[in-house]
Write a protein that holds these residues in place. Structure first.
Motif, PDB file in Angstrom:
ATOM      1  N   SER A  79       0.431  -1.119   0.027  1.00  0.00           N
ATOM      2  CA  SER A  79       0.061  -0.425  -0.265  1.00  0.00           C
ATOM      3  C   SER A  79       1.088   1.502  -0.011  1.00  0.00           C
ATOM      4  CB  SER A  79      -1.148   0.121   1.405  1.00  0.00           C
ATOM      5  OG  SER A  79      -1.404  -0.469   2.053  1.00  0.00           O
ATOM      6  N   THR A  80       1.827   1.531   1.023  1.00  0.00           N
ATOM      7  CA  THR A  80       2.694   2.591   0.838  1.00  0.00           C
ATOM      8  C   THR A  80       3.194   2.488  -0.739  1.00  0.00           C
ATOM      9  OG1 THR A  80       3.240   1.843   4.102  1.00  0.00           O
ATOM     10  CG2 THR A  80       4.893   3.397   2.305  1.00  0.00           C
ATOM     11  N   PHE A  81       4.299   1.422  -1.008  1.00  0.00           N
ATOM     12  CA  PHE A  81       4.525   1.958  -1.882  1.00  0.00           C
ATOM     13  C   PHE A  81       3.706   2.382  -3.478  1.00  0.00           C
ATOM     14  CE2 PHE A  81       6.238   0.758  -6.414  1.00  0.00           C
ATOM     15  CZ  PHE A  81       6.912   1.255  -6.959  1.00  0.00           C
ATOM     16  N   ILE A  82       2.401   1.550  -2.833  1.00  0.00           N
ATOM     17  CA  ILE A  82       1.076   1.908  -4.268  1.00  0.00           C
ATOM     18  C   ILE A  82       1.375   3.986  -4.299  1.00  0.00           C
ATOM     19  CG2 ILE A  82      -1.166   2.030  -5.525  1.00  0.00           C
ATOM     20  CD1 ILE A  82       1.314  -0.607  -6.602  1.00  0.00           C
ATOM     21  N   ALA A  83       0.681   4.362  -3.001  1.00  0.00           N
ATOM     22  CA  ALA A  83       0.080   5.482  -2.604  1.00  0.00           C
ATOM     23  C   ALA A  83       1.004   6.052  -2.974  1.00  0.00           C
ATOM     24  CB  ALA A  83      -0.151   5.153  -1.437  1.00  0.00           C
ATOM     25  N   ALA A  84       2.327   5.665  -3.028  1.00  0.00           N
ATOM     26  CA  ALA A  84       3.122   6.696  -3.680  1.00  0.00           C
ATOM     27  C   ALA A  84       3.300   6.709  -5.188  1.00  0.00           C
ATOM     28  CB  ALA A  84       4.823   6.366  -3.440  1.00  0.00           C
ATOM     29  N   ILE A  85       2.908   6.294  -5.403  1.00  0.00           N
ATOM     30  CA  ILE A  85       2.696   6.811  -6.876  1.00  0.00           C
ATOM     31  C   ILE A  85       1.409   6.904  -7.231  1.00  0.00           C
ATOM     32  CG2 ILE A  85       1.678   4.655  -9.423  1.00  0.00           C
ATOM     33  CD1 ILE A  85       3.797   2.446  -8.498  1.00  0.00           C
ATOM     34  N   VAL A  86       0.449   6.448  -6.580  1.00  0.00           N
ATOM     35  CA  VAL A  86      -0.987   7.230  -7.228  1.00  0.00           C
ATOM     36  C   VAL A  86      -0.827   8.626  -6.838  1.00  0.00           C
ATOM     37  CG1 VAL A  86      -2.284   4.675  -7.034  1.00  0.00           C
ATOM     38  CG2 VAL A  86      -2.499   6.576  -5.151  1.00  0.00           C
ATOM     39  N   ALA A  87      -0.347   9.258  -5.723  1.00  0.00           N
ATOM     40  CA  ALA A  87      -0.487  10.364  -5.411  1.00  0.00           C
ATOM     41  C   ALA A  87      -0.300  11.282  -6.544  1.00  0.00           C
ATOM     42  CB  ALA A  87       0.853  10.410  -3.681  1.00  0.00           C
ATOM     43  N   LYS A  88       1.084  11.192  -7.701  1.00  0.00           N
ATOM     44  CA  LYS A  88       1.167  11.913  -8.244  1.00  0.00           C
ATOM     45  C   LYS A  88       0.306  11.746  -9.586  1.00  0.00           C
ATOM     46  CE  LYS A  88       6.274  12.389  -7.377  1.00  0.00           C
ATOM     47  NZ  LYS A  88       7.059  12.515  -8.324  1.00  0.00           N
ATOM     48  N   THR A  89      -0.336  10.709  -9.747  1.00  0.00           N
ATOM     49  CA  THR A  89      -1.671  11.308 -10.652  1.00  0.00           C
ATOM     50  C   THR A  89      -2.701  11.651 -10.769  1.00  0.00           C
ATOM     51  OG1 THR A  89      -2.597   9.085  -9.698  1.00  0.00           O
ATOM     52  CG2 THR A  89      -1.142   8.349 -11.253  1.00  0.00           C
ATOM     53  N   ALA A  90      -3.670  11.500 -11.155  1.00  0.00           N
ATOM     54  CA  ALA A  90      -4.859  12.417 -11.165  1.00  0.00           C
ATOM     55  C   ALA A  90      -6.154  12.212 -10.539  1.00  0.00           C
ATOM     56  CB  ALA A  90      -5.592  13.090 -12.377  1.00  0.00           C
ATOM     57  N   ALA A  91      -5.629  10.471 -10.879  1.00  0.00           N
ATOM     58  CA  ALA A  91      -7.059   9.576 -10.275  1.00  0.00           C
ATOM     59  C   ALA A  91      -7.062   9.554  -8.725  1.00  0.00           C
ATOM     60  CB  ALA A  91      -7.268   8.225 -10.986  1.00  0.00           C
ATOM     61  N   LYS A  92      -5.882   9.134  -8.402  1.00  0.00           N
ATOM     62  CA  LYS A  92      -5.841   9.223  -7.302  1.00  0.00           C
ATOM     63  C   LYS A  92      -6.628   7.816  -6.377  1.00  0.00           C
ATOM     64  CE  LYS A  92      -3.278  13.119  -5.821  1.00  0.00           C
ATOM     65  NZ  LYS A  92      -3.286  14.650  -6.879  1.00  0.00           N
ATOM     66  N   GLY A  93      -7.474   8.608  -6.232  1.00  0.00           N
ATOM     67  CA  GLY A  93      -8.296   6.575  -5.070  1.00  0.00           C
ATOM     68  C   GLY A  93      -8.437   6.135  -5.855  1.00  0.00           C
ATOM     69  N   ALA A  94      -9.270   6.469  -7.000  1.00  0.00           N
ATOM     70  CA  ALA A  94      -9.374   5.353  -7.863  1.00  0.00           C
ATOM     71  C   ALA A  94      -8.695   4.158  -7.708  1.00  0.00           C
ATOM     72  CB  ALA A  94     -10.074   5.629  -8.815  1.00  0.00           C
ATOM     73  N   LEU A  95      -7.640   4.239  -8.637  1.00  0.00           N
ATOM     74  CA  LEU A  95      -6.143   4.119  -8.938  1.00  0.00           C
ATOM     75  C   LEU A  95      -5.666   3.428  -8.015  1.00  0.00           C
ATOM     76  CD1 LEU A  95      -3.766   6.377 -11.535  1.00  0.00           C
ATOM     77  CD2 LEU A  95      -5.371   3.564 -12.101  1.00  0.00           C
ATOM     78  N   PHE A  96      -5.609   3.388  -7.009  1.00  0.00           N
ATOM     79  CA  PHE A  96      -5.463   3.251  -6.059  1.00  0.00           C
ATOM     80  C   PHE A  96      -5.508   1.264  -5.850  1.00  0.00           C
ATOM     81  CE2 PHE A  96      -4.616   2.416  -1.037  1.00  0.00           C
ATOM     82  CZ  PHE A  96      -3.019   2.267  -0.438  1.00  0.00           C
ATOM     83  N   ALA A  97      -7.058   0.588  -5.282  1.00  0.00           N
ATOM     84  CA  ALA A  97      -6.987  -0.101  -5.866  1.00  0.00           C
ATOM     85  C   ALA A  97      -7.010  -0.610  -6.624  1.00  0.00           C
ATOM     86  CB  ALA A  97      -8.682  -0.570  -4.775  1.00  0.00           C
ATOM     87  N   ARG A 129      -1.655   3.273 -16.959  1.00  0.00           N
ATOM     88  CA  ARG A 129      -0.909   3.961 -17.748  1.00  0.00           C
ATOM     89  C   ARG A 129      -2.095   5.383 -18.662  1.00  0.00           C
ATOM     90  NH1 ARG A 129       4.341   3.251 -20.090  1.00  0.00           N
ATOM     91  NH2 ARG A 129       4.363   4.275 -21.930  1.00  0.00           N
ATOM     92  N   GLN A 130      -2.897   4.773 -18.870  1.00  0.00           N
ATOM     93  CA  GLN A 130      -4.341   6.108 -19.398  1.00  0.00           C
ATOM     94  C   GLN A 130      -4.052   7.044 -18.183  1.00  0.00           C
ATOM     95  OE1 GLN A 130      -7.077   3.137 -20.013  1.00  0.00           O
ATOM     96  NE2 GLN A 130      -6.346   2.913 -22.205  1.00  0.00           N
ATOM     97  N   ALA A 131      -3.877   6.352 -16.708  1.00  0.00           N
ATOM     98  CA  ALA A 131      -4.501   7.551 -15.842  1.00  0.00           C
ATOM     99  C   ALA A 131      -3.290   8.802 -15.844  1.00  0.00           C
ATOM    100  CB  ALA A 131      -4.201   7.418 -14.448  1.00  0.00           C
ATOM    101  N   ILE A 132      -2.287   8.717 -16.415  1.00  0.00           N
ATOM    102  CA  ILE A 132      -1.127   9.447 -16.176  1.00  0.00           C
ATOM    103  C   ILE A 132      -1.403  10.715 -18.038  1.00  0.00           C
ATOM    104  CG2 ILE A 132       1.265  10.360 -15.838  1.00  0.00           C
ATOM    105  CD1 ILE A 132       0.960   7.459 -14.505  1.00  0.00           C
ATOM    106  N   GLU A 133      -1.597  11.641 -18.385  1.00  0.00           N
ATOM    107  CA  GLU A 133      -0.991  12.764 -19.209  1.00  0.00           C
ATOM    108  C   GLU A 133       0.424  12.988 -19.987  1.00  0.00           C
ATOM    109  OE1 GLU A 133      -4.514  14.775 -21.486  1.00  0.00           O
ATOM    110  OE2 GLU A 133      -4.064  12.977 -20.177  1.00  0.00           O
ATOM    111  N   GLU A 134       0.582  13.067 -18.325  1.00  0.00           N
ATOM    112  CA  GLU A 134       2.563  13.713 -18.902  1.00  0.00           C
ATOM    113  C   GLU A 134       3.003  12.762 -19.513  1.00  0.00           C
ATOM    114  OE1 GLU A 134       6.226  15.506 -18.831  1.00  0.00           O
ATOM    115  OE2 GLU A 134       6.024  14.814 -15.883  1.00  0.00           O
ATOM    116  N   PRO A 135       4.121  12.246 -20.002  1.00  0.00           N
ATOM    117  CA  PRO A 135       4.301  11.170 -20.721  1.00  0.00           C
ATOM    118  C   PRO A 135       6.101  10.814 -20.020  1.00  0.00           C
ATOM    119  CG  PRO A 135       4.980  13.312 -22.521  1.00  0.00           C
ATOM    120  CD  PRO A 135       4.289  13.728 -21.996  1.00  0.00           C
ATOM    121  N   GLU A 136       6.637  11.966 -19.398  1.00  0.00           N
ATOM    122  CA  GLU A 136       7.034  11.168 -18.656  1.00  0.00           C
ATOM    123  C   GLU A 136       7.139  10.826 -16.874  1.00  0.00           C
ATOM    124  OE1 GLU A 136      11.068  14.456 -18.016  1.00  0.00           O
ATOM    125  OE2 GLU A 136      10.089  15.391 -20.215  1.00  0.00           O
ATOM    126  N   ARG A 137       6.284  11.165 -16.750  1.00  0.00           N
ATOM    127  CA  ARG A 137       5.729  11.047 -15.535  1.00  0.00           C
ATOM    128  C   ARG A 137       5.465   9.528 -15.477  1.00  0.00           C
ATOM    129  NH1 ARG A 137       1.917  14.460 -10.915  1.00  0.00           N
ATOM    130  NH2 ARG A 137       4.496  15.614 -11.415  1.00  0.00           N
TER     131      ARG A 137
END
Lengths: 225, 207, 228
Positions: free
Chosen positions: A149-167, C130-138
């Motif tokens: 969870s901690t590692f995946i949280a670090a990833i999803v924190a940087k995406t727009a979808a966050k919570g939805a992607l986490f699971a 992959r689909q959820a992230i817009e910016e190519p490098e990220r």
């Protein structure tokens, strides 16, 4: 140095959590709601005797798994959303950040388990034949849940979808250890011999080891992109 | 210690933000970065401090005392101070707790009195703020705490991005004092739109 | 990258047709398998092998992306993962058909079925990320990290989970399936098929990488910017 910084991150998160109690409240409320649902709908007596160990094991881990999914992503999502992540990135060594967050999630999950597991056992009249094995499964299961969870949280924190992607991201990674945890719990409920469940413990231990090692190696790439 | 940027460029996907830029700071001097809103000042500063990876080119710190003569900003943990609009401190901690925390994770713990002294230095009353979490401070007060955070580790290079935003007259003077004090310690990179602040700069990079 | 010249394409096309013919009309059905079910080995095993190869490639390019930060590595990783999922689905379906004939049920949580469906989930999640992230490098960085963590847990899916299940359902099906000594005709068709599928994959992969790269460049041009 790393350990001291990790401890600082851990204490900081604990203090913040204590002052707001957002994650803990969400986790506990969720866990208790599901517990009540399960207790009411399934109850201690509605199951056939031979089905009880396996069904109860599955239910227990489903409660714990979904609780983890509701609360454990906050570790990093919060830092990114409030904008504190940048300052943390500049000041703290990445390994310390990961370790601190992992310990924080583990503590959170520990509190939830300490309250939920005994209640679950009581509510479902779910007897455990090998308490030592059961505790080992719970401990290693919690480490597995928290580290993934901690590692995946670090990833999803940087995406727009966050919570939805986490699971979505965490579930496939967590299925193997969950299967092991369920199997181990079932064995602990029926077999008084500690050795009977050793395979499950070994499996969980291996998963935890791999997950934590891989996370440490890859965290810097995620954290500082 | 000198900060050197060489042919530094950054784009986000197809969108080019700045570059190529080459410049250097030297001890005791202030490098101004000027440019209209949206010209990429903040992105440039974030790249300089190592929060954003450059698309091409490089930026490093240079000093004879360093083993290889230079280190990348990413490894320069602690040689850099940073205050910017996109910097946020922990809202649930008091200002002093924030400073203590950042000092501790950077490996240079400071006692509570030292943290309070740093808060007094930016013109806030540490005793009054002792029980007040950062979230309850005014924007200007918070800006001052951010300035205290930036100079916390006595950095060799201090990056100030719009340091005067939301500050009153006394606050602007505090910024000037910080810049003056930093000249004795190292160099300053000052990104701003404010002509008064820009007048502090010895050199200028225009975006 | 040109994998197959025009001669190569003709050879591969004719070869595939011959394999198809040979699989059904030349090779004899193997013993100890129900009816003609053994013929699926000529398609099932190659697709499973290709999906494993593709996931290996995806992890390899992901690791290299994190090392070099060259966005082309990310194109390669994404294409490999996509094709890996495609071949993984094919392997799942062919395996499931075989299961129906041999064990009278499409799905019985045989250890291999379990691990393959977990693989599908993992790489499905990868493509979702992959689909959820817009910016190519990220997108490249985060998905590379996920691919590598997933890859680290794959041995788990492949070995540990089947063992777990095997202990639940003692020794049901896996032994019956062990590739007994193939007769020479089966062996010939089988290995030809393996080679042909690998060539087919190499071709598809090269095309897909190229297409991914072109799409990325077109997007860049459409936005009117220029990438350093």
């Amino acid at each position: 140095m790393i350990l001291r910084a990790a401890a600082a991150v851990f204490v900081k998160d604990l203090r913040t959590e204590w002052r707001t109690r957002v994650a803990l409240n969400a986790l506990l409320l969720f866990a208790f709601s599901v517990l009540i649902l399960v207790g009411y709908a399934v109850g201690p007596t509605r199951l056939a005797l031979e089905d009880r160990p396996i069904v109860n094991s599955v239910l227990l881990w489903i409660v714990l798994f979904f609780s983890a999914m509701t609360g454990l992503s906050r570790a990093f999502v919060n830092e990114e959303e409030t904008g504190t992540a940048s300052a943390l990135r500049l000041s703290a060594p990445p390994a310390a950040v990961f370790l601190g967050k992992l310990l924080g999630n583990l503590a959170l999950l520990g509190v939830v388990m300490a309250l939920v597991v005994p209640l679950f056992l009581a509510l479902m009249s779910f007897g455990i034949a090998a308490p030592g094995l059961f505790l080992a499964i719970l401990a290693f299961g919690a480490i597995g849940l928290a580290s993934a969870s901690t590692f995946i949280a670090a990833i999803v924190a940087k995406t727009a979808a966050k919570g939805a992607l986490f699971a979505v991201l965490a579930t496939p990674l967590l299925l193997p250890p969950l299967v092991a945890a369920v199997t181990g719990t079932r064995i602990a409920a029926t077999e008084p011999e500690l050795a009977a469940g050793l395979d499950a413990v070994r499996l969980l231990f291996a998963f935890d080891g791999i997950m934590i090692t891989a996370s440490f190696l890859l965290f810097d790439a995620v954290w500082r992109e | 210690m000198r900060l050197v940027a060489e042919k530094l460029c950054r784009s986000f996907g197809p969108r080019k933000i700045f570059g190529p830029l080459s410049f250097a700071t030297s001890p005791g001097r202030v490098l101004g970065i000027a440019g209209a809103n949206g010209s990429g000042k903040t992105t440039l500063v974030r790249t300089l401090v190592g929060l954003i990876r450059p698309s091409s080119g490089s930026v490093w710190l240079e000093d004879e005392s360093l083993p290889a003569g230079r280190i990348t900003v990413r490894d320069a943990n602690g040689s850099i101070g940073w205050c910017a609009p996109d910097l946020a401190l922990y809202a649930e901690l008091t200002p002093a707790e924030n400073l203590e925390f950042f000092a501790r994770v950077a490996g240079r713990p400071i006692p509570r009195e030292e943290a309070e002294r740093r808060i007094a230095e930016v013109g806030l009353d540490p005793k009054r703020l002792r029980t007040i979490r950062t979230r309850f401070l005014s924007t200007g007060q918070r800006q001052r705490v951010k300035l205290a955070y930036a100079v916390l580790g006595s950095p060799a290079v201090l990056f100030l991005d719009e340091p005067g935003s939301n500050l009153d007259e006394a606050g602007h003077r505090a910024v000037e004092e910080i810049v003056a004090a930093q000249r004795a310690r190292g160099s300053v990179v000052l990104a701003t739109n404010d002509p008064v602040e820009l007048a502090l700069a010895d050199e200028r990079v225009d975006l | 990258m040109k994998v197959l010249g025009s001669v190569g394409k003709v050879v591969l096309g004719v070869g595939m047709a011959v394999i198809l013919w040979a699989a059904f009309l030349y090779a004899h059905p193997a013993e100890s398998f129900i009816g003609e079910s053994s013929r699926i080995v000529f398609f099932h095993v190659p697709t499973a092998w290709i999906s494993a190869l593709a996931f290996l490639l995806a992890a390899w390019h992901s690791a290299l992306y994190l090392k070099t930060r060259k966005i082309e590595r990310d194109d390669a990783a994404a294409s490999a993962a996509r094709l890996g999922v495609l071949f993984c689905v094919l392997a799942t379906v062919t395996g499931s058909l075989f299961a129906k004939v041999m064990w009278n049920s499409y799905w019985n949580w045989d250890p291999r079925q379990t691990s393959i469906v977990l693989l599908l989930l993992v790489y499905g999640a990868y493509l979702g990320l992959r689909q959820a992230i817009e910016e190519p490098e990220r997108r490249a960085t985060l998905s590379a990290a996920y691919a590598l963590v997933a890859f680290a847990t794959v041995p788990f899916l492949m070995f540990a989970v089947p063992r777990m299940y095997a202990s639940l359902h003692p020794d049901t099906v896996i032994n019956a399936r062990g590739k007994v000594e193939m007769s020479p005709d089966i062996k010939l068709v089988f290995f030809t098929s393996m080679i042909a599928f690998t060539a087919l994959f190499a071709w598809m992969y090269a095309l897909d990488v190229k297409a991914t790269r072109l799409v990325r460049r077109l997007e860049e041009r459409a936005d009117g910017g220029h990438t350093a």
